[in-house]
Motif scaffolding. Structure first.
Motif, PDB file in Angstrom:
ATOM      1  N   ASP A  11       0.839  -1.205   0.000  1.00 41.95           N
ATOM      2  CA  ASP A  11       0.000   0.000   0.000  1.00 41.95           C
ATOM      3  C   ASP A  11       0.879   1.262   0.000  1.00 41.95           C
ATOM      4  N   THR A  12       0.695   2.178   0.975  1.00 41.91           N
ATOM      5  CA  THR A  12       1.439   3.442   0.915  1.00 41.91           C
ATOM      6  C   THR A  12       2.951   3.240   1.055  1.00 41.91           C
ATOM      7  N   ALA A  13       3.375   2.115   1.627  1.00 39.29           N
ATOM      8  CA  ALA A  13       4.812   1.892   1.828  1.00 39.29           C
ATOM      9  C   ALA A  13       5.560   1.745   0.503  1.00 39.29           C
ATOM     10  N   PHE A  15       5.805   3.842  -1.610  1.00 41.00           N
ATOM     11  CA  PHE A  15       6.398   5.147  -1.955  1.00 41.00           C
ATOM     12  C   PHE A  15       7.619   5.474  -1.108  1.00 41.00           C
ATOM     13  N   ILE A  16       8.031   4.545  -0.290  1.00 40.89           N
ATOM     14  CA  ILE A  16       9.204   4.785   0.537  1.00 40.89           C
ATOM     15  C   ILE A  16      10.435   4.321  -0.227  1.00 40.89           C
ATOM     16  N   GLY A  57       7.112   2.627  -6.035  1.00 39.46           N
ATOM     17  CA  GLY A  57       5.827   2.336  -6.660  1.00 39.46           C
ATOM     18  C   GLY A  57       5.501   0.857  -6.741  1.00 39.46           C
ATOM     19  N   GLU A  59       5.061  -2.758  -4.859  1.00 39.36           N
ATOM     20  CA  GLU A  59       4.852  -3.356  -3.547  1.00 39.36           C
ATOM     21  C   GLU A  59       5.612  -4.674  -3.449  1.00 39.36           C
ATOM     22  N   PRO A  87       6.010   0.974  10.872  1.00 40.08           N
ATOM     23  CA  PRO A  87       4.754   1.593  10.415  1.00 40.08           C
ATOM     24  C   PRO A  87       3.805   0.530   9.839  1.00 40.08           C
ATOM     25  N   ARG A  88       2.540   0.922   9.787  1.00 39.88           N
ATOM     26  CA  ARG A  88       1.480  -0.031   9.418  1.00 39.88           C
ATOM     27  C   ARG A  88       1.744  -0.839   8.152  1.00 39.88           C
TER      28      ARG A  88
ATOM     29  N   LEU B  11       4.073   8.807 -10.954  1.00 44.15           N
ATOM     30  CA  LEU B  11       5.228   8.709 -10.073  1.00 44.15           C
ATOM     31  C   LEU B  11       6.443   9.447 -10.622  1.00 44.15           C
ATOM     32  N   ILE B  21       1.449  10.802   1.583  1.00 53.99           N
ATOM     33  CA  ILE B  21       0.693   9.565   1.758  1.00 53.99           C
ATOM     34  C   ILE B  21       0.454   9.175   3.209  1.00 53.99           C
TER      35      ILE B  21
END
Lengths: 212, 591
Positions: A11-13, A15-16, A57, A59, A87-88, B11, B21
């Motif tokens: 999910d949002t991770a 983007f890390i 981008g 997962e 983090p979640r 992106l 985010i």
């Protein structure tokens, strides 16, 4: 005690960036109260070795990292503590002591999904004679045909779109990142947005054996 | 479409997507249907800046401690992200829920500096909320502001429903309780205007001053034991404890030193407890002891001794962002470099003793030399010095004094370390002085853009070695800051015109566009000189007179007159200067 830690980044991770992930893990160990062997040098930091960086981008449910834990903790306890400090969208799914050496990693499997309008385009993209990618190095852009290295294991088209399983070379010997592959696909036709889902699910060694 | 999906589709076009985010460790996610109040805490600048701000961390967790409230963070999206949001009509959202903030109960901005005002308009617009307060009916959230710049609310008064003046810890809960007991926004605002520290432009009684909220016992106030830990690197990416509020020094240019009075210190015991819990919960490897002047803190030796016992084995370093040259010691240096060496920054502010007396800085050349000697003998080979230019009564001789100090420090370095020592770096940062409300200089004229340029050119023309790097702030940016800080309500129109013309991120060199501001002033029929470079008469009614920050105008006038005689006023700890704050709240040193 050297341990291998398998974790997901969903999910949002996704983007890390890799650099941010390193920092995040360093702090997660600290928060978890897990003492990890530090690097030697001017500014010692926990020494964490990652199997293979993951592109932005994308997962993953299969990320691996190695650390040396300086306390007497069971794998189950490391997993539980570390999850409390993460983090979640980053979750540890396994901790074990007998990991194979990272240098034996040779391939990775990805699950790829596209909406229906891209399905046919993807079909013709991977079935063309060549799949050209552009990589830049110090001598300028280099065009490479990666077709021989791309292995489509499964390609289903349904009402929800395309669901693909594919394998790309990954690791120290030859590496094609999912971003480069996706970039080539999205460069192959007119579009102004890139709609996709991509998730790394497994690593393999040279002999096609599941890497753990 | 969710923001994460939007970003993923583009992106390649978005820098640092993790700013948009949420999902960071320590961020608070609640069930939206189980809370009564949704609060959007907005910082009107980039995530990288806003996430470094301590006040937001305190209030974010304070609000989220309440079961009935969900406070989320909102930052100004960078231009790439903004373009995308506008293209897809994606309204500004809270980072935790990704829900549009126009559906929240409150949209609250913190005002840390004047050059973010255009971002506030831009964020309201991105949120899909009418800019003008009068155009927002009861169906829209309450738009409120707090923070230091709220002490002159004039420029934003047309756009904001409510200004919260002063410390938030005690009155924020009061405000939220009141909101819950009201039938709608109008009733809430009407009743909030009766609370002493709230300025509600629509219901303001001109015969009554709004009195700044001050907490008496900081030690007993809420302090978070958890921070949101960002993924991407931010400006100040570290744990922070606030060791005290207020300052006893009384520097005449310093707004913070005036509007955060009285001087309130926390106990070393409480601070140690907070620091350890924060480090454990965040995993940070640096803890900052934050205040206006940390080396003044009485319990510093005790606190840092105990803190180091905890920090050294964990490789956590201690940093102190604001050190003075007149009480910097070898002991402090040892403590801040026990784990990792950090940069040393000092602020002499002015180049000659005369001018330092005018601004009541109360440091001497000997103090500066002594501090640099300690630093160099301790192994430092770089120092950063802050100065101001355009201070009242300043002459070229005072500017030359800045370069003299730097040259002198260079000599000192090579005398201590020998001619073959590692190359020394002296970074001099020169800001243009902007007179601020509620300071003894609130009546002064700011230097013009042309004069700032002339002074800079003069300074740069003075011979100095290549080891000394001088960086000057842009006088044009300071002029806009000057207009905004002493604005009256008419400036609101210029602000709107500037935003319309595309001004945003005015604090950023790469975005600041002076010509657009000049055009905005023209369209709003504003003479910027009237605001920035005009000396006010002492009996002139000032736009910020509607606020009582606790110190008296008589005190400010007294200080002003002493300034022009180059006479200093002693530190509050030595002698009470009679600022009047003790009528409202007694600090640690007030009689």
């Amino acid at each position: 005690m050297p341990v291998r830690i398998r974790f997901s980044k969903t999910d949002t991770a996704c983007f890390i960036s890799h650099l941010d992930l390193v920092r995040c893990m360093t702090r997660a160990f600290q928060r978890a109260g897990i003492s990890v062997r530090r690097s030697q040098g001017y500014n010692p930091r926990p020494h964490i070795v990652f199997a293979a960086p993951l592109s932005l981008g994308i997962e993953s449910t299969a990320e691996l990292m190695d650390v040396i834990v300086e306390q007497d903790l069971s794998p189950a306890e490391i997993m539980q503590r570390l999850n409390g400090g993460l983090p979640r969208d980053i979750r540890v799914s396994d901790v074990y002591e007998d990991g194979m050496p990272f240098r034996q990693i040779s391939k990775a499997r990805y699950n790829l999904k596209f909406p229906e309008q891209y399905a046919r385009l993807f079909d013709s993209f991977v079935n063309a004679d060549r799949i050209m990618t552009v990589k830049k190095n110090k001598h300028g852009p280099i065009q490479t045909d990666i077709k021989p290295y791309v292995n489509i294991e499964r390609f289903d088209i349904g009402p929800a779109g395309a669901d693909i399983s594919l394998i790309l070379p990954t690791g120290p010997d030859y590496n094609i990142s999912m971003r480069v592959f996706l970039g080539a696909f999205f460069d192959s036709f007119e579009n102004d947005e890139q709609i996709f889902y991509a998730c790394r699910t497994d690593f393999f060694d040279k002999n096609g054996k599941l890497f753990r | 479409m969710k923001p994460q999906e939007l970003i993923k589709r583009h992106l390649n076009d978005i820098q640092k997507p993790s700013r948009y985010i949420g999902g960071e460790f320590g961020s608070v996610v609640k069930d939206a249907s189980a809370v009564d109040i949704r609060y959007a805490f907005c910082f009107p600048d980039l995530y990288d800046i806003g996430m470094s701000h301590l006040g937001m961390k305190i209030l974010y967790h304070l609000l989220n401690e309440r079961q009935d409230t969900w406070c989320e963070r909102v930052f100004a999206p960078d231009t790439d992200m903004e373009a995308l949001m506008r293209r897809y009509s994606m309204p500004l959202y809270g980072l935790e829920s990704k829900d549009p903030i126009r559906d929240f109960d409150f949209i609250g901005f913190t005002l840390q500096y004047e050059l973010c005002y255009t971002n506030i308009l831009n964020m309201l617009d991105l949120a899909g909320v009418p800019l003008l307060s009068e155009e927002r009916d009861d169906s829209y959230p309450v738009v409120m502001c707090g923070g230091p710049c709220a002490c002159n609310p004039s420029a934003l008064a047309d756009y904001v429903d409510l200004f919260f003046i002063g410390d938030g810890e005690e009155y924020f809960p009061v405000l939220l309780d009141l909101y819950k007991s009201c039938a709608g926004k109008s009733e809430f605002l009407r009743r909030a205007s009766q609370i002493s520290c709230m300025y509600v432009p629509k219901y303001h009684d001109p015969n009554k001053k709004v009195v700044r909220a001050m907490v008496e016992d900081l030690d007993r106030m809420y302090y978070p034991s958890q921070f949101v830990v960002p993924f991407t690197e931010t400006v100040h990416d570290r744990a922070m404890i606030e060791v005290m509020r207020g300052c006893t020094r009384g520097c005449r240019f310093c707004q913070a030193g005036m509007i955060y009075r009285p001087y309130r210190q926390k106990s070393p015991k409480r601070l140690l407890d907070c620091a350890v819990r924060l480090c454990e919960n965040t995993g940070y490897d640096e803890i900052s002891l934050s205040s206006l002047s940390t080396s003044d803190y009485e319990g510093l030796a005790e606190l840092t001794d105990d803190l180091l016992d905890y920090c050294v084995p964990q490789s956590i370093s201690i940093s102190m962002p604001s050190l003075r040259v007149d009480n910097f010691t070898k002991n402090i240096l040892d403590k801040i470099s026990a784990v990792r060496k950090s940069g040393l920054t000092f602020a002499p502010e002015a180049g000659t003793q005369r001018l330092r007396d005018v601004i009541n800085k109360n440091v001497t050349d000997a103090d500066i030399e002594n501090t640099c000697r300690i630093a160099f003998e301790g192994g430092a080979s770089a120092v950063k010095l802050y100065f101001m230019m355009g201070l009242p009564t300043e002459t070229d001789e005072d500017l030359a004094g800045i370069v003299n100090i730097a040259n002198h420090i260079e000599d000192l370095y090579y005398n201590i370390n020998g001619p073959k020592a590692r190359k020394l770096k002296i970074n001099i940062s020169l800001a243009t002085f902007v007179p601020k409300p509620f300071t003894p200089f609130q009546w002064e004229a700011q230097i013009t853009v042309e004069e700032a340029k002339r002074k800079q050119d003069y300074l740069m023309s003075l011979p100095h070695s290549a080891n000394i790097r001088i960086h000057c702030s842009d006088g044009r940016t300071s002029r806009i800051e000057g207009v905004m800080s002493r604005a009256d309500k008419k400036i609101g129109k210029a602000l709107y015109e500037a935003w319309k013309l595309g001004c945003k991120f005015d604090a950023w060199d790469e975005h600041f566009d002076y010509d657009k501001w000049v055009e905005a002033f023209r369209r709003a029929n504003i003479c910027a000189d009237d605001y920035a470079s005009r000396t006010r008469s002492e009996d002139e009614h000032l736009p910020w007179d509607i606020i009582d920050v606790g110190i008296s105008k008589e005190f400010l006038l007294r200080e002003r007159r002493l300034a022009f005689k180059a006479q200093t006023t002693p530190d509050c700890r030595r002698k009470c200067a009679g600022c009047g704050i003790n009528k409202y709240c007694k600090g640690d040193v007030c009689p």
